[in-house]
Design a protein around this motif. Structure first.
Motif, short mmCIF file in Angstrom:
data_model
loop_
_atom_site.label_atom_id
_atom_site.label_comp_id
_atom_site.label_asym_id
_atom_site.label_seq_id
_atom_site.Cartn_x
_atom_site.Cartn_y
_atom_site.Cartn_z
N VAL A 246 10.35 11.80 -13.76
CA VAL A 246 9.92 11.86 -13.08
C VAL A 246 9.89 10.31 -12.62
CG1 VAL A 246 6.85 10.87 -12.67
CG2 VAL A 246 7.56 13.29 -14.30
N LYS A 247 10.25 9.29 -12.93
CA LYS A 247 10.67 8.18 -12.84
C LYS A 247 11.57 7.49 -12.13
CE LYS A 247 11.35 3.49 -15.06
NZ LYS A 247 11.91 2.46 -16.25
N GLN A 250 10.16 8.40 -8.65
CA GLN A 250 9.15 8.14 -7.88
C GLN A 250 10.07 6.42 -7.84
OE1 GLN A 250 7.57 7.30 -11.23
NE2 GLN A 250 5.47 8.48 -10.59
N GLN A 270 7.44 18.23 -14.51
CA GLN A 270 5.22 18.43 -14.02
C GLN A 270 5.71 19.30 -12.26
OE1 GLN A 270 5.30 15.31 -15.99
NE2 GLN A 270 3.74 13.78 -15.32
N ILE A 272 3.20 18.15 -10.14
CA ILE A 272 2.39 16.86 -8.97
C ILE A 272 2.83 15.97 -9.91
CG2 ILE A 272 0.61 15.92 -8.83
CD1 ILE A 272 -0.63 18.91 -8.69
N ILE A 273 3.36 14.99 -9.08
CA ILE A 273 4.55 13.67 -9.12
C ILE A 273 3.20 12.33 -8.41
CG2 ILE A 273 6.16 12.17 -9.50
CD1 ILE A 273 7.61 14.50 -10.20
N GLU A 274 2.80 11.76 -8.33
CA GLU A 274 2.44 10.20 -8.26
C GLU A 274 3.93 9.78 -7.45
OE1 GLU A 274 0.58 6.33 -8.37
OE2 GLU A 274 -0.50 7.85 -9.40
N TYR A 275 3.48 9.59 -6.25
CA TYR A 275 4.69 8.95 -5.27
C TYR A 275 4.39 8.00 -4.07
CZ TYR A 275 9.62 9.50 -2.47
OH TYR A 275 10.40 8.95 -2.44
N ASN A 276 4.96 6.82 -3.96
CA ASN A 276 4.43 6.92 -2.94
C ASN A 276 4.70 6.72 -1.43
OD1 ASN A 276 4.12 3.64 -1.45
ND2 ASN A 276 4.57 2.37 -3.19
#
Length: 346
Positions: A246-247, A250, A270, A272-276
């Motif tokens: 994940v890291k 990102q 996973q 779904i990953i938070e991404y900028n």
């Protein structure tokens, strides 16, 4: 001829059994396998029993990175003969869908891919396989190296998706087997500045050995900050994520330059990953993804034959077929020491 196959009989359980030698059908060749690589997907199935929607039900043969010698041919085989050494491209597609007909056959929804449930893999002595997916190896390439054409093809597809070309600056996140083949491909395509990032020292040492310009141990240094400093705040042309973390996914938005390309290769744990995305939008950078490869085996074999790419240095461990359970256990339990394990079948 005796045929033995290594069956995964449960989580972290392996058993070698006698099975029939397959008969080559029309336009198929019978291959006596000599080397099969252990892929990260094999290890994941062995350890967890599934990858996403692909679930192992019952006893299952793993393995899809393989090479060997043709020992029999079926009716209608024209290009290969007994004695030819071949590397097998493990996905047999339908040939009829829009993706197959447009040359993007890796996207075929009906592909039968070795060691992807419900299709058995190739940790066995003999396999019958379509002639058109068995690629002849020149005398300069051993079957041990031939088993590495598959992961090399992933790396080459990643470099192509990223548009790596003469003079490109590249960051590769992850120095496992696919990260290293991506490094080799990027060098062959003309990249002149390649930074490889990982947290395992042995893998970083291997990246330097294979020609990385520099390496970054992300366990000790802030990789994003260091890339920023190295490029005077500009970033790099192509960032390729091969770690499947994940890291690192990102981090790609921060490392790529304006107008550059991010290539996502690794499968994160996973979905779904938070991404900028705002960072990416401000750079008008592209995101490309990789799913296996297409139309690359001949090119990969030719590059190896011409000495443009040498994959032999990627392998760190070799085990006999009878030691396959031990090999999988080492891959799981000694991650810091393993880059690539290959199994000698005969």
């Amino acid at each position: 001829m005796n045929n033995r196959a290594a069956f995964m009989t449960g989580l972290k359980r392996m058993e070698i059994r006698e099975i029939p030698v397959p008969e080559p059908k029309e336009k198929e060749v019978l291959v006596k396998l000599e080397y099969v690589g252990i892929c990260g997907s094999d290890v994941h199935y062995y350890e967890h029993g599934k990858i996403g929607d692909f679930i192992v039900n019952g006893d299952f043969i793993l393995g899809h990175e393989c090479a060997g010698t043709v020992v029999a041919i079926g009716k209608g085989v024209k290009q290969l003969q007994v004695g030819d050494r071949v590397a097998l491209e493990p996905g047999v597609t339908c040939g009829q869908c829009e993706f197959c007909k447009s040359g993007r056959y890796n996207l075929c929804p009906d592909v039968e891919f070795l060691a992807t449930p419900p299709y058995h893999g190739c940790f066995e002595n003999y396999i019958a396989f379509p002639e058109n997916m068995a690629f002849k190896l020149p005398s300069s390439i051993t079957t041990r190296e031939g088993a590495l054409v598959e992961p090399l093809s992933v790396g080459m597809h990643a470099a192509k998706q990223g548009g790596v070309t003469l003079g490109s600056s590249v960051v590769i996140l992850g120095a496992g087997c696919i990260g290293l083949t991506t490094l080799l491909a990027s060098k062959a395509f003309g990249a002149i500045d390649i930074t490889v990032v990982d947290v395992i020292p042995k893998r970083l040492d291997k990246a330097l050995e294979l020609g990385a310009t520099r390496v970054i141990n992300a366990a000790e240094m802030d990789a994003v900050k260091l890339i920023y400093e190295l490029t005077d705040g500009v970033g790099v042309d192509v960032v390729m994520e091969t770690a499947g973390a994940v890291k690192t996914v990102q981090q790609t938005a921060y490392m790529v330059k304006r107008g550059g390309t991010v290539v996502l290769v690794g499968m994160a744990p996973q979905d779904i990953i938070e991404y900028n995305f705002a960072k990416l939008l401000g750079k008008e950078a592209e995101i490309k993804t990789v799913f296996r490869y297409r139309n690359i085996y001949p090119q990969a074999i030719k590059a190896m034959d011409e000495g443009l790419i040498d994959v032999s240095g990627i392998v760190t461990h070799e085990y006999s077929f009878d030691e396959i359970a031990e090999a999988f256990d080492v891959n799981i339990n000694q991650k810091n020491d393993v880059v690539k394990i290959i199994i000698k079948i005969d």
